[in-house]
Scaffold this active site. Structure first.
Site, PDB file in Angstrom:
ATOM      1  N   TYR A   9      15.235 -69.839 -48.906  1.00  0.00           N
ATOM      2  CA  TYR A   9      14.736 -68.706 -49.693  1.00  0.00           C
ATOM      3  C   TYR A   9      15.543 -67.439 -49.459  1.00  0.00           C
ATOM      4  O   TYR A   9      16.079 -66.842 -50.399  1.00  0.00           O
ATOM      5  CB  TYR A   9      13.263 -68.461 -49.384  1.00  0.00           C
ATOM      6  CG  TYR A   9      12.658 -67.364 -50.236  1.00  0.00           C
ATOM      7  CD1 TYR A   9      12.460 -67.557 -51.598  1.00  0.00           C
ATOM      8  CD2 TYR A   9      12.297 -66.137 -49.690  1.00  0.00           C
ATOM      9  CE1 TYR A   9      11.922 -66.551 -52.393  1.00  0.00           C
ATOM     10  CE2 TYR A   9      11.755 -65.132 -50.478  1.00  0.00           C
ATOM     11  CZ  TYR A   9      11.576 -65.347 -51.824  1.00  0.00           C
ATOM     12  OH  TYR A   9      11.046 -64.355 -52.606  1.00  0.00           O
ATOM     13  N   GLY A  63       1.606 -62.103 -61.671  1.00  0.00           N
ATOM     14  CA  GLY A  63       2.162 -61.398 -60.536  1.00  0.00           C
ATOM     15  C   GLY A  63       3.051 -60.228 -60.887  1.00  0.00           C
ATOM     16  O   GLY A  63       2.742 -59.407 -61.763  1.00  0.00           O
TER      17      GLY A  63
END
Length: 272
Positions: free
Chosen positions: A152, A19
């Site tokens: 998050y 990624g």
């Protein structure tokens, strides 16, 4: 004129096996840095290191001894001048009244404490060897609320503040600390979100530059912040998100309503 090459320096990229991290490692290596990638999965790191011709070390960013060892190993060949901290993630999702406390704590530990540990140990070394640059990969979720994302966004907001705190404290040692808030970037972690559907449509409707980001978009910004071209920039958290931060966070109702129910997403607190 400042050289754009990174020859003679080492760089550490956490989460470098895939990624955004892999794209950052590739970009630094292209400019001559001796790159060390680290992560938790040896097989993934081995494949990435073979592709890039770089070094790798298995390390979990929430394990302080492993972080310290990874930093030392990175600097064993040449001065450590750049750290791009990409490792992160979440297991915490859902309406606040239904959040799993253990998952909340694990996410805070990974994103907030993990960033602190990598900054702590890389700063200690860079301060003794002439300074350097630290780039933390945050998220648009730190600044624009992403409903039902649990810990998050909260943990990434902590990363943003740590960037500012680190920049203020460490500037005297020649260490610059900056961050990047990616928007929706095409990686395997968000493969379902970038598929056609209502969530992707909503993301694109919130972006003045209405396309999904690529890992290379983040890598270019990270390379700039990690290199000598940005030698008078510190304490910044740069949005690299197609302008998404100008509007609102995405609507994930289509994903979470089947999991938690419409009432829960609407703020109805379940009975004990």
């Amino acid at each position: 004129m400042t050289s754009s090459r990174l020859d003679g320096t080492s760089a550490l990229v956490t989460g470098g096996g895939s990624g955004i991290g892999l794209a950052c490692a590739r970009r630094l290596a292209a400019d001559g840095a001796d790159v060390m990638i680290c992560g938790r999965t040896a097989e993934r790191l081995q494949a990435a290191a073979k592709e890039l011709g770089c070094r790798y070390v298995v390390a979990d960013v929430v394990d302080e001894d492993q972080v310290a060892a990874a930093v030392r190993a990175t600097a064993a060949t040449s001065p450590l001048r750049a750290v791009i901290h990409c490792a992160g993630g979440t297991t915490s999702v859902g309406p606040i009244p239904q959040l799993d406390t253990a998952a909340w704590r694990d996410t805070l530990e990974l994103n907030a404490t993990g960033t602190m540990l990598v900054l702590k140990h890389s700063a200690r070394l860079m301060a003794r060897t002439g300074g350097g640059a630290f780039v933390a990969i945050s998220s648009i979720a730190s600044s624009n609320t992403h409903r039902w994302f649990g810990a998050y966004g909260v943990s990434k907001a902590a990363v943003d503040h740590l960037v500012q705190l680190g920049a203020d404290e460490l500037g005297g040692a020649g260490i610059r600390v900056n961050g990047i808030r990616p928007g929706l970037v095409r990686t395997e972690l968000v493969a379902g979100i970038t598929d056609p559907g209502p969530v992707l449509d909503d993301y694109l409707a919130c972006m003045p530059l209405d396309r999904v980001g690529e890992p290379e978009d983040i890598a270019e910004a990270a390379r700039f912040l990690a290199g000598p071209e940005s030698s008078w920039i510190t304490g910044q958290v740069v949005n690299v998100d197609g302008g998404h931060h100008l509007r609102r966070g995405p609507d994930f109702r289509a994903v979470f309503e089947p999991m938690f129910g419409a009432e829960a997403l609407g703020g109805v607190i379940p009975e004990e």
